[in-house]
Scaffold this motif. Sequence first.
Motif, short mmCIF file in Angstrom:
data_model
loop_
_atom_site.label_atom_id
_atom_site.label_comp_id
_atom_site.label_asym_id
_atom_site.label_seq_id
_atom_site.Cartn_x
_atom_site.Cartn_y
_atom_site.Cartn_z
N ARG A 20 42.44 35.28 108.86
CA ARG A 20 43.59 35.71 109.67
C ARG A 20 44.91 35.53 108.92
N ILE A 78 47.09 38.54 108.01
CA ILE A 78 47.80 39.13 109.16
C ILE A 78 49.09 38.37 109.42
N GLY A 94 39.31 45.07 113.09
CA GLY A 94 39.32 43.65 112.73
C GLY A 94 38.10 42.89 113.20
N LYS A 111 38.53 40.02 109.88
CA LYS A 111 39.93 39.94 110.30
C LYS A 111 40.90 40.51 109.26
N GLU A 112 40.56 40.40 107.97
CA GLU A 112 41.45 40.93 106.94
C GLU A 112 41.63 42.44 107.07
N VAL A 155 42.38 44.19 109.48
CA VAL A 155 43.55 44.59 110.28
C VAL A 155 44.69 45.02 109.36
N VAL A 156 44.89 44.27 108.27
CA VAL A 156 45.96 44.59 107.32
C VAL A 156 45.66 45.89 106.58
N CYS A 209 46.12 48.92 108.74
CA CYS A 209 47.52 49.32 108.95
C CYS A 209 48.00 50.21 107.82
N MET A 223 50.03 38.68 116.58
CA MET A 223 49.49 37.52 115.86
C MET A 223 48.69 36.62 116.80
N CYS A 263 45.36 38.34 117.58
CA CYS A 263 44.45 38.22 116.44
C CYS A 263 43.92 36.80 116.28
#
Length: 684
Positions: A446, A449, A585, A589-590, A592-593, A596, A632, A635
Amino acid sequence: MSTKELTIGFVGNPNCGKTTLFNAYTGANLKVANWPGVTVEKKEGAMRLHDETYRLVDLPGTYSLASYTMEETVTRQYILSDDVDVIVDVADASALERNLYLTLQLIELGKPVVLALNMMDIVQERGMEIDLHRLPEMLGIPCVPVSARRKTGLEILIHTVAHHQDKAQGEKLIHHHDPETSSHKDAGEHHKYYAMVYTDEIEDKIDEIGERLKKTYPGMDNLRWHAIKILENDQELKEKYPLDFSDILDQDYEKEIINQKFGFIEEVIAECVANRTRKAESTDRTDRILTHPVLGLPVFLLIMAGVFFLTFTVGDWLKGYFEVLLEWLTDAVTGGLLAMGTADMLISLITDGIIAGVGGILTFLPNIFILFLALAFLEDSGYMARVAYVMDGIMGRIGLSGRAFLPMLLGFGCTVPAVMASRVLENRRDRMKTILITPFMSCSARLPIYVMFSELFFGDRAMIAAFSMYVLGLAAAILTAFVLKSADRGKDGNMLLIELPEYKTPNAHTIYVYVSEKIKDYLSKAGTTIFLASVVMWLVMNFGFHGFTSNMDQSFGAYIGKVLVPVFAPVGLGYWQIVLALISGIAAKEVVVSSCSVLFGIGNVTTEAGMSSLSVLLGSMGFGALNAYALMVFCLLYVPCMAAVATIRRETGSWKWTGAMAAFQLATAWTAAFLVYQVGSFFL
């Protein structure tokens, strides 16, 4: 020695350096699995020395041969079996008094035992001395000084093991007791051949139980050990050998046997260890602050704040060089593909999908490295055990022991091993509760993010915003456990029994192994899960019902995101691109970046130029600092990655429970983000 393969079982207390010693022998030749029927890790390795093969088994850390925990049960069953030829009892020589209780129990088994006095380098640093002539005289087994960290004494230890394999009974002891003071009929023989000799009353009862066992079970090995355990009212053995001992077991002798063992240990230490009073002075001084009932928790939070200060300052400085490299790579690949006349769609897939997605994640590698380096340093120094001790009071109020905080601490690194670490808890109720709250700990995945959105919207306060996620995760876990305790009619957690090891200078090799394994996992994920997720995300965003489209609003992803926008609008996340990034995600979780980058059509989104473009674009959509903080928080609390979900399913054995957990975490994340956004809207 015998030409057959020799099997050596490594036994010892937790934190005695047993696994470090085991790894020093086996190196990369290691096999890890679970013991049959239980979720306790089994490690096996092999080594060759002087053309002989040795099979090494690293048994779970244990303080005794009772059978109260899974670790104790596994260790006991294995060393009682015929699978092990020699037992290597690994003891922390700098804390010998604490380690000898297990040693005496192992000796009573009647199997070949070799005592490995580990951490002798620490003994020397503290000015302590151990009489290596008197100690084996009193214990009746070989005692070999070693240092697993410095890899000294290893060949001597294995040589001793090889020559001791056929000596189930120790050599004649030069005992500290005077047999003439005893009226026991076999006192002289006992003192010659048994290290631990009890009072006449207990020895008589041991003999009586042993005679009955021998008569009924003539093939039984280890008669003395079985008799002692039955005298201690060991339920497992009493059920296995259902003889009537009611005339002998007229009272509970377990405490008396334990007290006499520790009495003997005190005599051994008095005769064999010099200058031991100096060893713990520095530790005690440090613990007056770090484990203080009032100061302990604030100190822990300050230490973790320092960790994140380094993660942002040093990590971001290094991250800048990665970003420059990523820009150069993107330009070089784009130029090369154009020169070759590559189709625009393929160029977009490679640059906007793969390089932007995977490369964007790799730029956070310095931040991840700093975080794991700091956690490894704290773990190897002996501090993390203190954190569990400090948290015991708080954990007790929510129905768990401080031991449950250990998996939660691991959750700051990765949820998968953290969930597996819940095995240290003794009953299923506590394990299930700990598994439920552990994913609220903010794992390293996370961190990208937090880094991106906090730097986008909070400027100089980015570190504070990111650090608050770790505090909020801890608070969410504690609040959830408290609610569960109330629903569980207030049952208290088990009392914490944990060893606080001596502080020591972290070992460079141990830290290297820990950090390198974590970095390899991160890179492996970037090369597999994140790669695939980036490609899938590109496909979803560039294809619609009418095939390939350059207008993302007509893509499948846009349709999916827009359907869910009404659900996320009340929490400040009512943007279909953000919704789709959150869905991606769940894979990791990575992602998500990286999503984007694809969703907003910004290549190299983690570079200064990319983040500036993203900030302007989000601002034009009405997405501000409050929305970013709600994102945030969401997430932080929503469903963990698929690897963690699969691990939870394996540990709990229930898809139904795992599904309920995922639904609970989604509801918690939505509720928390809703409160942040709606309450924050009144003030901003």
